[in-house]
Design a protein around this motif. Structure first.
Motif, PDB file in Angstrom:
ATOM      1  N   LYS A   1      -7.613   5.203  -1.609  1.00 61.27           N
ATOM      2  CA  LYS A   1      -7.656   4.240  -2.728  1.00 61.27           C
ATOM      3  C   LYS A   1      -9.082   3.732  -2.934  1.00 61.27           C
ATOM      4  O   LYS A   1      -9.502   3.493  -4.059  1.00 61.27           O
ATOM      5  CB  LYS A   1      -6.721   3.077  -2.422  1.00 61.27           C
ATOM      6  CG  LYS A   1      -6.458   2.157  -3.588  1.00 61.27           C
ATOM      7  CD  LYS A   1      -5.200   2.606  -4.303  1.00 61.27           C
ATOM      8  CE  LYS A   1      -4.867   1.908  -5.590  1.00 61.27           C
ATOM      9  NZ  LYS A   1      -5.586   0.832  -6.097  1.00 61.27           N
TER      10      LYS A   1
ATOM     11  N   PHE B   1      -5.210   8.098  -5.623  1.00 64.75           N
ATOM     12  CA  PHE B   1      -3.911   7.552  -5.262  1.00 64.75           C
ATOM     13  C   PHE B   1      -3.205   8.582  -4.381  1.00 64.75           C
ATOM     14  O   PHE B   1      -2.646   9.551  -4.853  1.00 64.75           O
ATOM     15  CB  PHE B   1      -3.097   7.275  -6.529  1.00 64.75           C
ATOM     16  CG  PHE B   1      -2.038   6.247  -6.336  1.00 64.75           C
ATOM     17  CD1 PHE B   1      -2.315   4.900  -6.542  1.00 64.75           C
ATOM     18  CD2 PHE B   1      -0.767   6.608  -5.939  1.00 64.75           C
ATOM     19  CE1 PHE B   1      -1.338   3.944  -6.359  1.00 64.75           C
ATOM     20  CE2 PHE B   1       0.204   5.652  -5.757  1.00 64.75           C
ATOM     21  CZ  PHE B   1      -0.075   4.322  -5.972  1.00 64.75           C
TER      22      PHE B   1
ATOM     23  N   ILE C   1      -0.401   9.853  -2.702  1.00 64.34           N
ATOM     24  CA  ILE C   1       1.044   9.778  -2.464  1.00 64.34           C
ATOM     25  C   ILE C   1       1.411  10.796  -1.399  1.00 64.34           C
ATOM     26  O   ILE C   1       2.556  10.936  -1.008  1.00 64.34           O
ATOM     27  CB  ILE C   1       1.834  10.048  -3.769  1.00 64.34           C
ATOM     28  CG1 ILE C   1       1.320   9.122  -4.865  1.00 64.34           C
ATOM     29  CG2 ILE C   1       3.312   9.806  -3.599  1.00 64.34           C
ATOM     30  CD1 ILE C   1       2.133   9.106  -6.113  1.00 64.34           C
TER      31      ILE C   1
ATOM     32  N   ASN D   1       9.788   8.883   5.357  1.00 59.02           N
ATOM     33  CA  ASN D   1       9.349   7.852   4.410  1.00 59.02           C
ATOM     34  C   ASN D   1       8.245   6.927   4.892  1.00 59.02           C
ATOM     35  O   ASN D   1       7.902   5.965   4.218  1.00 59.02           O
ATOM     36  CB  ASN D   1      10.524   6.998   3.924  1.00 59.02           C
ATOM     37  CG  ASN D   1      11.339   7.736   2.883  1.00 59.02           C
ATOM     38  OD1 ASN D   1      10.819   8.655   2.250  1.00 59.02           O
ATOM     39  ND2 ASN D   1      12.581   7.374   2.714  1.00 59.02           N
TER      40      ASN D   1
ATOM     41  N   PHE E   1       5.449   7.229   2.311  1.00 52.69           N
ATOM     42  CA  PHE E   1       5.676   6.511   1.057  1.00 52.69           C
ATOM     43  C   PHE E   1       5.508   5.009   1.263  1.00 52.69           C
ATOM     44  O   PHE E   1       4.903   4.320   0.459  1.00 52.69           O
ATOM     45  CB  PHE E   1       7.071   6.808   0.515  1.00 52.69           C
ATOM     46  CG  PHE E   1       7.193   8.173  -0.069  1.00 52.69           C
ATOM     47  CD1 PHE E   1       6.397   8.539  -1.147  1.00 52.69           C
ATOM     48  CD2 PHE E   1       8.084   9.103   0.440  1.00 52.69           C
ATOM     49  CE1 PHE E   1       6.494   9.800  -1.694  1.00 52.69           C
ATOM     50  CE2 PHE E   1       8.182  10.365  -0.099  1.00 52.69           C
ATOM     51  CZ  PHE E   1       7.389  10.718  -1.161  1.00 52.69           C
ATOM     52  N   ASP E   2       6.085   4.514   2.368  1.00 46.56           N
ATOM     53  CA  ASP E   2       5.978   3.073   2.608  1.00 46.56           C
ATOM     54  C   ASP E   2       4.536   2.675   2.881  1.00 46.56           C
ATOM     55  O   ASP E   2       4.148   1.537   2.630  1.00 46.56           O
ATOM     56  CB  ASP E   2       6.880   2.670   3.782  1.00 46.56           C
ATOM     57  CG  ASP E   2       8.350   2.867   3.445  1.00 46.56           C
ATOM     58  OD1 ASP E   2       8.654   2.910   2.251  1.00 46.56           O
ATOM     59  OD2 ASP E   2       9.171   2.979   4.362  1.00 46.56           O
TER      60      ASP E   2
ATOM     61  N   ILE F   1       2.075   3.500   1.206  1.00 42.43           N
ATOM     62  CA  ILE F   1       1.491   3.120  -0.089  1.00 42.43           C
ATOM     63  C   ILE F   1       1.649   1.621  -0.276  1.00 42.43           C
ATOM     64  O   ILE F   1       0.698   0.906  -0.591  1.00 42.43           O
ATOM     65  CB  ILE F   1       2.210   3.861  -1.242  1.00 42.43           C
ATOM     66  CG1 ILE F   1       2.067   5.362  -1.069  1.00 42.43           C
ATOM     67  CG2 ILE F   1       1.667   3.409  -2.582  1.00 42.43           C
ATOM     68  CD1 ILE F   1       2.899   6.165  -2.050  1.00 42.43           C
TER      69      ILE F   1
ATOM     70  N   LEU G   1      -1.227  -1.391  -0.360  1.00 42.07           N
ATOM     71  CA  LEU G   1      -1.352  -2.239  -1.543  1.00 42.07           C
ATOM     72  C   LEU G   1      -1.218  -3.709  -1.176  1.00 42.07           C
ATOM     73  O   LEU G   1      -1.948  -4.559  -1.662  1.00 42.07           O
ATOM     74  CB  LEU G   1      -0.293  -1.857  -2.581  1.00 42.07           C
ATOM     75  CG  LEU G   1      -0.463  -0.492  -3.224  1.00 42.07           C
ATOM     76  CD1 LEU G   1       0.726  -0.163  -4.102  1.00 42.07           C
ATOM     77  CD2 LEU G   1      -1.741  -0.439  -4.040  1.00 42.07           C
TER      78      LEU G   1
ATOM     79  N   GLY H   1      10.356  -2.603  -2.399  1.00 44.87           N
ATOM     80  CA  GLY H   1      10.155  -2.139  -3.770  1.00 44.87           C
ATOM     81  C   GLY H   1       9.707  -3.274  -4.673  1.00 44.87           C
ATOM     82  O   GLY H   1       8.782  -3.115  -5.474  1.00 44.87           O
TER      83      GLY H   1
ATOM     84  N   VAL I   1       6.061  -4.113  -4.240  1.00 42.41           N
ATOM     85  CA  VAL I   1       5.140  -3.197  -4.926  1.00 42.41           C
ATOM     86  C   VAL I   1       5.134  -3.457  -6.432  1.00 42.41           C
ATOM     87  O   VAL I   1       4.079  -3.453  -7.072  1.00 42.41           O
ATOM     88  CB  VAL I   1       5.511  -1.725  -4.633  1.00 42.41           C
ATOM     89  CG1 VAL I   1       4.608  -0.792  -5.404  1.00 42.41           C
ATOM     90  CG2 VAL I   1       5.411  -1.455  -3.155  1.00 42.41           C
TER      91      VAL I   1
ATOM     92  N   ILE J   1       3.109  -6.391  -7.127  1.00 44.36           N
ATOM     93  CA  ILE J   1       1.674  -6.086  -7.016  1.00 44.36           C
ATOM     94  C   ILE J   1       1.177  -5.462  -8.323  1.00 44.36           C
ATOM     95  O   ILE J   1       0.104  -5.792  -8.823  1.00 44.36           O
ATOM     96  CB  ILE J   1       1.407  -5.132  -5.835  1.00 44.36           C
ATOM     97  CG1 ILE J   1       1.588  -5.890  -4.538  1.00 44.36           C
ATOM     98  CG2 ILE J   1       0.001  -4.556  -5.910  1.00 44.36           C
ATOM     99  CD1 ILE J   1       1.511  -5.046  -3.320  1.00 44.36           C
TER     100      ILE J   1
END
Lengths: 366, 303
Positions: free
Chosen positions: A85, A90, A92, A284, A287-288, A290, A294, A335, A338, A341
């Protein structure tokens, strides 16, 4: 008054705390709406945080250790995301880099030389290397071929998942879901931790994570590499004009980003399991990560704190389920955090609106 | 040849939901909003449709009516959920990738949370009967997908509305200056992508499985997202891409029946669509076909 408010709305740390509180607030309302007692959710969270069970007054330090152990991959995947970042990418793909790390660590653990220390060091090194390779591919695709990293990382996640299955199904003793047990020399368990935390899974991975956090902080804040990366992230063209090699900068930073996620995979493989897993789906953590980055504003300290929060939520899941609170509420809270954010740009719009009104007042237009 | 014809129904079954979702994603990007929440929106649609169908089936409702209403509810749920993305991306100038990621995470939790509340399990209860194939062995979802493709082409390229929508993705400032309401057009596009993803989610669950679990969508939304860039943002291209990806996926199921292919692990076919996408993106790199302003917030009066 208005300057304090202005300073607060511009402080990243303040916004993160606000966002987390809002996530919990909406989550609490949701739990209450479906007729469950939100207090039970907080009891579970408190137990996962302190080890103290409010209902029966018992203390069990094991819960604290498990929270810490769960935090390790979250923090590392958060660093992975955060690193990318900072150069404006980004990532992912943390999930795929994590899976490749996990897979290679398992492979070396089952096939590598069974020599004390050397064995697990090799396995972890393999995980870090393959993670950085998997991330580096994204960097090269982005820098040389202008392939959007969002699309390429998503593709590579699935390639990693199925590649991992192909590899792991060939390992010794493989069934449809697990392989043979790892030899003792490959494990990164810590017997001292096990003794003082009633056999929790807390292992030496936490030290590796600590080192990773320090390396992250050092590269970002203290080296010219980190400076070049941040400059690239702020303004690619300006960075290019001032002589920073943008292509190299992007590829290297994606490789380092992948290394963090690969390390996370290696630590989970050798620390939390005694056998290799043939993955049926994703863990996961990537993914988490991310969300972790943030929330933590991509700083070393912030990401560590956010990772601890996510570890806490994950460890509290089983406790919640035992108290009739569906454990998925933790996913909902993550979720929501995020999404809030993403909405932080609204704060800026609001500030612009206030400034404009202030100006109108000063020049006397009503 | 007969073998490929024999495979056609299952290929179409797999392609249809991917294609429907991809068309939605394409419309959304054409208007200038990138929607990586397609995966989550499909999940919302699938969970809603599965839950609605099993409850209505249990109440003794007519089978076709129940299926129709379930699909409609999945569609509506997807549309409603996409409003989050619309507000974030269009009104609040949020980072579209972050808000999309948030919706994906949220959908993951909300669907299973709802199943826990409704059915006290981490999945919806199994329904007795999903959609039925017609005389050719083809599910109605294939025809739905066909209609969606043709409609999207007609609206985007033959109606002023579609031209306005595309202008918002290429040069929102110019569009605004000739009196097009950029924000409203983008709202239409985001909601269209939500509605189509929700519908596609319902199609997945009612043709390919008997209940919604956390594994039902399993990356189909992401494949659809790739199909949009692989298909170069045109209805025909996206259809071709979806067909290619769907065929590759179908192969992983069908390969078991073909002796020559049985030696390979089925995972090889699972990987195919993703590798093909990556290779295609590299091969066709250089020239950018994406709508020029996709992913950028539009502020009135700025620039």
């Amino acid at each position: 008054m208005s300057t304090t408010r202005k300073r607060l709305s511009e402080s990243d740390g303040f916004v993160s705390v606000l966002v987390v509180l809002m996530g919990f607030l909406v989550g609490t309302i949701l739990v209450a709406l479906v007729g469950k007692n939100p207090l039970n959710m907080y009891k579970a969270l408190f137990q996962a945080l302190s080890g103290y069970n409010i209902d029966n007054g018992r203390m069990n330090i094991r819960y604290v250790a498990e929270t810490l152990n769960y935090s390790v991959p979250f923090i590392l995947c958060g660093l992975s995301m955060g690193f990318a970042k900072r150069v404006g990418l980004f990532n992912i793909g943390g999930e795929g880099q994590y899976i490749m790390g996990l897979t290679l660590a398992q492979t070396v653990a089952l096939l590598g030389p069974q020599v004390v220390v050397l064995h697990w060091v090799l396995a972890i090194a393999a995980a870090v290397l393959v993670g950085s390779l998997w991330g580096g591919i994204v960097g090269i695709l982005k820098a040389k071929y202008e392939v959007s990293e969002v699309v390429s990382t998503i593709m590579l996640n699935y390639v990693a998942l199925y590649l991992s299955r192909i590899i792991c199904l060939q390992l010794p003793g493989a069934t449809t879901y697990k392989t043979a047990n790892f030899p003792k020399t490959a494990l990164i368990e810590n017997t001292f931790f096990q003794q003082i935390t009633r056999n929790s899974l807390l292992n030496n991975g936490i030290f590796m994570m600590g080192i990773a956090v320090i390396i992250y902080w050092f590269i970002m804040e203290k080296t010219s590499l980190g400076y070049g990366m941040r400059a690239t992230g702020f303004n690619k063209e300006a960075a290019r004009a001032s002589g920073i090699p943008v292509v190299k900068s992007i590829s290297i930073s994606m490789a380092i980003s992948g290394a963090f996620a690969g390390l996370a995979g290696g630590i989970v493989a050798l620390g939390s399991f005694k056998y290799g897993r043939v993955l049926a789906g994703m863990d996961n953590y990537g993914f988490d990560g991310i969300a972790v980055a943030l929330v933590g504003n991509c700083t070393a300290l912030g990401t560590t704190l956010a990772g601890l929060l996510f570890g806490l939520l994950k460890n509290a899941q089983a406790l919640m389920q035992g108290k009739q609170i569906p454990k998925e509420i933790t996913f909902i809270i993550q979720g929501l955090i995020v999404i809030f954010i993403a909405l932080r740009s609204a704060l800026k719009l609001y500030q612009q609106f206030l400034d404009k009104r202030q100006l109108q007042k000063e020049v006397g237009i009503q | 040849m007969t073998m490929i014809l024999g495979m056609l129904p299952s290929i179409l079954m797999i392609v249809a939901p991917i294609l429907i979702t991809a068309i939605g994603g394409m419309i959304c990007e054409k208007s200038g909003v990138v929607n990586i929440a397609l995966e989550g929106l499909m999940a919302i649609g699938a969970c809603t449709a599965a839950a609605a169908h099993v409850l209505m089936e249990g109440s003794g409702m007519n089978h076709s009516l129940s299926l129709f209403l379930a699909l409609a509810m999945g569609l509506a749920a997807g549309g409603l959920f996409s409003l989050i993305h619309a507000v974030a991306a269009i009104n609040l100038n949020a980072d579209q990738t972050i808000s999309g990621t948030g919706i994906n995470l949220l959908a993951n939790g909300v669907t299973i949370f709802a199943s826990q509340i409704l059915f006290s399990a981490d999945r919806t209860r199994e329904f007795r009967m999903g959609m039925q194939t017609d005389a050719l062995g083809i599910y109605p979802t294939a025809y739905i997908a066909l209609v969606v493709v043709i409609l999207s082409w007609f609206i985007l390229y033959k109606l002023p509305f579609g031209m306005h929508l595309r202008a918002c993705g290429e040069h929102p400032g110019a569009a605004e200056s000739v009196g097009i309401n950029v924000k409203r057009m983008r709202y239409w596009a985001v909601v269209a992508s939500g509605v189509l993803a929700g519908l596609a989610g319902g199609c997945v669950v009612l043709t390919q499985t008997i209940q919604y679990t956390s594994n039902t969508i399993n990356g189909r939304g992401f494949i659809a997202l790739a199909a949009v860039s692989f298909g170069r943002w045109s209805p025909l291209g996206v259809t071709g891409a979806a067909l290619l990806f769907g065929t590759a996926q179908a192969f992983s199921i069908i390969a078991n029946n073909i002796p020559a292919l049985r030696v390979l692990p089925t995972e090889v076919f699972n990987i195919l669509p993703y590798v093909v996408t990556l290779a295609a993106l590299v091969l066709f790199s250089g020239k950018n076909y994406a709508p020029r302003s996709a992913g950028l917030p539009y502020e009135k009066g700025a620039s």
